[in-house]
Scaffold this motif. Structure first.
Motif, PDB file in Angstrom:
ATOM      1  N   ARG A  36       0.867  -1.183   0.000  1.00  0.00           N
ATOM      2  CA  ARG A  36       0.000   0.000   0.000  1.00  0.00           C
ATOM      3  C   ARG A  36       0.904   1.234   0.000  1.00  0.00           C
ATOM      4  NH1 ARG A  36      -5.270   1.415   0.741  1.00  0.00           N
ATOM      5  NH2 ARG A  36      -5.777   3.108   2.193  1.00  0.00           N
ATOM      6  N   VAL A  37       0.774   2.059  -1.048  1.00  0.00           N
ATOM      7  CA  VAL A  37       1.708   3.160  -1.288  1.00  0.00           C
ATOM      8  C   VAL A  37       0.924   4.462  -1.400  1.00  0.00           C
ATOM      9  CG1 VAL A  37       3.476   4.073  -2.819  1.00  0.00           C
ATOM     10  CG2 VAL A  37       3.285   1.601  -2.481  1.00  0.00           C
ATOM     11  N   LEU A  38       1.363   5.482  -0.665  1.00  0.00           N
ATOM     12  CA  LEU A  38       0.711   6.800  -0.657  1.00  0.00           C
ATOM     13  C   LEU A  38       1.615   7.822  -1.317  1.00  0.00           C
ATOM     14  CD1 LEU A  38      -1.461   8.860   0.324  1.00  0.00           C
ATOM     15  CD2 LEU A  38      -0.153   9.014   2.467  1.00  0.00           C
ATOM     16  N   GLU A  39       1.046   8.584  -2.270  1.00  0.00           N
ATOM     17  CA  GLU A  39       1.742   9.711  -2.879  1.00  0.00           C
ATOM     18  C   GLU A  39       1.173  11.013  -2.327  1.00  0.00           C
ATOM     19  OE1 GLU A  39       2.691  11.815  -7.208  1.00  0.00           O
ATOM     20  OE2 GLU A  39       1.334  10.090  -7.119  1.00  0.00           O
ATOM     21  N   LEU A  40       2.038  11.887  -1.815  1.00  0.00           N
ATOM     22  CA  LEU A  40       1.629  13.207  -1.327  1.00  0.00           C
ATOM     23  C   LEU A  40       1.864  14.247  -2.422  1.00  0.00           C
ATOM     24  CD1 LEU A  40       3.079  13.373   2.304  1.00  0.00           C
ATOM     25  CD2 LEU A  40       0.843  12.550   1.541  1.00  0.00           C
ATOM     26  N   GLY A  41       0.884  15.127  -2.611  1.00  0.00           N
ATOM     27  CA  GLY A  41       1.016  16.148  -3.646  1.00  0.00           C
ATOM     28  C   GLY A  41       1.134  15.504  -5.011  1.00  0.00           C
ATOM     29  N   SER A  94       1.692   7.513  -9.410  1.00  0.00           N
ATOM     30  CA  SER A  94       0.858   6.512  -8.743  1.00  0.00           C
ATOM     31  C   SER A  94       0.301   5.497  -9.735  1.00  0.00           C
ATOM     32  CB  SER A  94      -0.284   7.198  -7.983  1.00  0.00           C
ATOM     33  OG  SER A  94       0.196   7.815  -6.807  1.00  0.00           O
ATOM     34  N   ARG A  95      -0.040   5.954 -10.947  1.00  0.00           N
ATOM     35  CA  ARG A  95      -0.522   5.004 -11.956  1.00  0.00           C
ATOM     36  C   ARG A  95       0.601   4.054 -12.379  1.00  0.00           C
ATOM     37  NH1 ARG A  95      -3.423   9.591 -13.422  1.00  0.00           N
ATOM     38  NH2 ARG A  95      -1.901  10.222 -14.987  1.00  0.00           N
ATOM     39  N   TRP A  96       1.830   4.572 -12.470  1.00  0.00           N
ATOM     40  CA  TRP A  96       2.952   3.676 -12.791  1.00  0.00           C
ATOM     41  C   TRP A  96       3.133   2.639 -11.685  1.00  0.00           C
ATOM     42  CZ3 TRP A  96       7.650   2.531 -10.448  1.00  0.00           C
ATOM     43  CH2 TRP A  96       8.537   1.777 -11.216  1.00  0.00           C
ATOM     44  N   LEU A  97       3.035   3.069 -10.434  1.00  0.00           N
ATOM     45  CA  LEU A  97       3.177   2.133  -9.318  1.00  0.00           C
ATOM     46  C   LEU A  97       2.081   1.084  -9.332  1.00  0.00           C
ATOM     47  CD1 LEU A  97       4.193   4.690  -6.562  1.00  0.00           C
ATOM     48  CD2 LEU A  97       5.609   2.809  -7.407  1.00  0.00           C
ATOM     49  N   ALA A  98       0.873   1.491  -9.696  1.00  0.00           N
ATOM     50  CA  ALA A  98      -0.207   0.515  -9.814  1.00  0.00           C
ATOM     51  C   ALA A  98       0.135  -0.538 -10.855  1.00  0.00           C
ATOM     52  CB  ALA A  98      -1.516   1.217 -10.170  1.00  0.00           C
ATOM     53  N   GLY A  99       0.802  -0.109 -11.931  1.00  0.00           N
ATOM     54  CA  GLY A  99       1.223  -1.050 -12.949  1.00  0.00           C
ATOM     55  C   GLY A  99       2.306  -2.008 -12.481  1.00  0.00           C
ATOM     56  N   GLN A 100       2.994  -1.636 -11.383  1.00  0.00           N
ATOM     57  CA  GLN A 100       4.004  -2.511 -10.786  1.00  0.00           C
ATOM     58  C   GLN A 100       3.422  -3.383  -9.676  1.00  0.00           C
ATOM     59  OE1 GLN A 100       7.002  -2.248 -12.450  1.00  0.00           O
ATOM     60  NE2 GLN A 100       5.700  -0.797 -13.571  1.00  0.00           N
ATOM     61  N   GLY A 101       2.096  -3.323  -9.520  1.00  0.00           N
ATOM     62  CA  GLY A 101       1.440  -4.173  -8.541  1.00  0.00           C
ATOM     63  C   GLY A 101       1.182  -3.535  -7.199  1.00  0.00           C
ATOM     64  N   ALA A 102       1.464  -2.223  -7.068  1.00  0.00           N
ATOM     65  CA  ALA A 102       1.208  -1.533  -5.802  1.00  0.00           C
ATOM     66  C   ALA A 102      -0.269  -1.214  -5.655  1.00  0.00           C
ATOM     67  CB  ALA A 102       2.023  -0.249  -5.724  1.00  0.00           C
ATOM     68  N   ARG A 103      -0.719  -1.112  -4.420  1.00  0.00           N
ATOM     69  CA  ARG A 103      -2.054  -0.593  -4.115  1.00  0.00           C
ATOM     70  C   ARG A 103      -1.875   0.889  -3.821  1.00  0.00           C
ATOM     71  NH1 ARG A 103      -3.906  -3.784   0.764  1.00  0.00           N
ATOM     72  NH2 ARG A 103      -1.664  -3.983   1.127  1.00  0.00           N
ATOM     73  N   ALA A 104      -2.010   1.699  -4.866  1.00  0.00           N
ATOM     74  CA  ALA A 104      -1.607   3.102  -4.812  1.00  0.00           C
ATOM     75  C   ALA A 104      -2.756   4.017  -4.420  1.00  0.00           C
ATOM     76  CB  ALA A 104      -1.043   3.534  -6.164  1.00  0.00           C
ATOM     77  N   THR A 133      -5.552   6.413 -19.713  1.00  0.00           N
ATOM     78  CA  THR A 133      -4.770   5.182 -19.572  1.00  0.00           C
ATOM     79  C   THR A 133      -5.602   3.966 -19.188  1.00  0.00           C
ATOM     80  OG1 THR A 133      -4.318   5.622 -17.237  1.00  0.00           O
ATOM     81  CG2 THR A 133      -2.745   6.505 -18.858  1.00  0.00           C
ATOM     82  N   GLY A 134      -6.761   4.196 -18.594  1.00  0.00           N
ATOM     83  CA  GLY A 134      -7.546   3.094 -18.054  1.00  0.00           C
ATOM     84  C   GLY A 134      -7.007   2.573 -16.734  1.00  0.00           C
ATOM     85  N   VAL A 135      -5.985   3.246 -16.178  1.00  0.00           N
ATOM     86  CA  VAL A 135      -5.396   2.855 -14.893  1.00  0.00           C
ATOM     87  C   VAL A 135      -5.941   3.789 -13.819  1.00  0.00           C
ATOM     88  CG1 VAL A 135      -3.286   2.532 -13.565  1.00  0.00           C
ATOM     89  CG2 VAL A 135      -3.299   2.062 -16.030  1.00  0.00           C
ATOM     90  N   ARG A 136      -6.639   3.223 -12.856  1.00  0.00           N
ATOM     91  CA  ARG A 136      -7.265   4.046 -11.826  1.00  0.00           C
ATOM     92  C   ARG A 136      -6.684   3.708 -10.453  1.00  0.00           C
ATOM     93  NH1 ARG A 136     -11.033   6.810 -14.351  1.00  0.00           N
ATOM     94  NH2 ARG A 136     -11.821   5.941 -16.317  1.00  0.00           N
ATOM     95  N   VAL A 137      -6.364   4.772  -9.728  1.00  0.00           N
ATOM     96  CA  VAL A 137      -5.904   4.625  -8.349  1.00  0.00           C
ATOM     97  C   VAL A 137      -6.837   5.435  -7.459  1.00  0.00           C
ATOM     98  CG1 VAL A 137      -3.518   4.323  -9.105  1.00  0.00           C
ATOM     99  CG2 VAL A 137      -4.326   6.612  -8.485  1.00  0.00           C
ATOM    100  N   SER A 138      -6.791   5.178  -6.179  1.00  0.00           N
ATOM    101  CA  SER A 138      -7.617   5.923  -5.231  1.00  0.00           C
ATOM    102  C   SER A 138      -7.108   7.355  -5.148  1.00  0.00           C
ATOM    103  CB  SER A 138      -7.563   5.261  -3.858  1.00  0.00           C
ATOM    104  OG  SER A 138      -8.087   3.957  -3.899  1.00  0.00           O
ATOM    105  N   LEU A 139      -7.999   8.322  -5.324  1.00  0.00           N
ATOM    106  CA  LEU A 139      -7.659   9.745  -5.251  1.00  0.00           C
ATOM    107  C   LEU A 139      -8.287  10.345  -4.009  1.00  0.00           C
ATOM    108  CD1 LEU A 139      -8.272  10.790  -8.979  1.00  0.00           C
ATOM    109  CD2 LEU A 139      -6.116  10.120  -7.913  1.00  0.00           C
TER     110      LEU A 139
END
Length: 264
Positions: free
Chosen positions: A61-66, A73-83, A103-109
């Motif tokens: 589980r990975v959090l990006e600030l700012g 974060s979308r790249w990290l999701a592609g590496q298997g992270a829960r971003a 991209t079709g890549v969605r992370v929690s915002l």
């Protein structure tokens, strides 16, 4: 534009308005360089795919600030992270939604303030930021404490900021930006104002030692300080970053730290 004191409230209001208003122009200017699903740490172009500063992220589980448009974060999701990607600015989060649509890549915002993260203790395995949040708050030591709170023991915290020595020079990519004019020890923020004198953009300066002390005081262990060199063949100018300056002195400092694992 000048160096002067502003209140914490003035800084927060100014920067939220700035990034809401500038989000579309920022993405137009820098979106191609940043990519839609890539993690570039800095204008020098250092990629996480090459640097590996975050360590293993798959399943974590990975959090990006700012987060801005949340390309990292979308790249990290592609590496298997829960971003999870967080930003104060609704305008930048609108760009994050647009990036997800492309991209079709969605992370929690999440729209929130980095000084009061809306997460329980030890919620994340990794927290990171590339020029987000930390330079824009008066009490960056409080951000360090909040990150420590939401990071699990053994988790990593990586933050990229403008290299503190850059504050000695004018914000100019050309030859004028090679002349030292400011005191490195002047910690007053850089402030731009509207016609009526209201702060419209505020960026904070801390020395290299200040950053280390903030991290240590919050309970982190400093693992590395990375100063990316200007790469050969990279001719793109980004604000005050340029080949001319980048080949002479660093423009970015990346602090790699962790929350020590509990013992016993």
């Amino acid at each position: 534009m000048t160096r002067r004191e502003v209140t914490d409230q003035q800084a927060r209001q100014a920067n939220r308005r700035w990034w809401d208003a500038d989000a579309d122009d920022y993405q137009t200017e820098h979106g191609e360089f940043l990519g839609d699903a890539d993690l570039r740490w800095c204008p020098e172009g250092l990629r996480e795919a090459d640097a590996g500063l975050l360590g293993a992220v798959a399943g974590r589980r990975v959090l990006e600030l700012g987060c801005g448009a949340a390309a990292g974060s979308r790249w990290l999701a592609g590496q298997g992270a829960r971003a999870v990607a967080l930003d104060l600015s609704a305008g930048m989060l609108r760009q994050a939604v647009a990036g997800a649509d492309r991209t079709g890549v969605r992370v929690s915002l999440v729209q929130a303030d980095a000084l009061t993260l809306p997460f329980v203790d030890a919620a994340f395995d990794t927290v990171w930021t590339a020029f987000g949040a930390v330079p824009f708050v008066a009490d960056s030591a409080a951000v360090m404490r909040e990150v420590h709170r939401v990071l699990r023991p053994g988790g990593r915290w990586v933050l990229a900021v403008t290299h503190p020595m850059r504050w000695i020079f004018l914000d100019d990519p050309g030859e004028r930006g090679l002349v030292a004019v400011h005191s490195y020890f002047d910690r007053r923020p850089y402030v731009e104002t509207d016609d009526d004198g209201t702060p419209s953009y505020v960026e904070q300066h801390r020395t290299l030692g200040d950053r280390v002390r903030e991290l240590v005081a919050a309970g982190f262990r400093l693992l590395d300080v990375v100063e990316p060199p200007w790469p050969d063949g990279h001719e793109q100018i980004w604000g005050q970053w340029s080949p001319l300056r980048g080949r002479l002195f660093p423009g970015t400092a990346i602090f790699v730290a962790d929350r020590p694992p509990t013992t016993g």
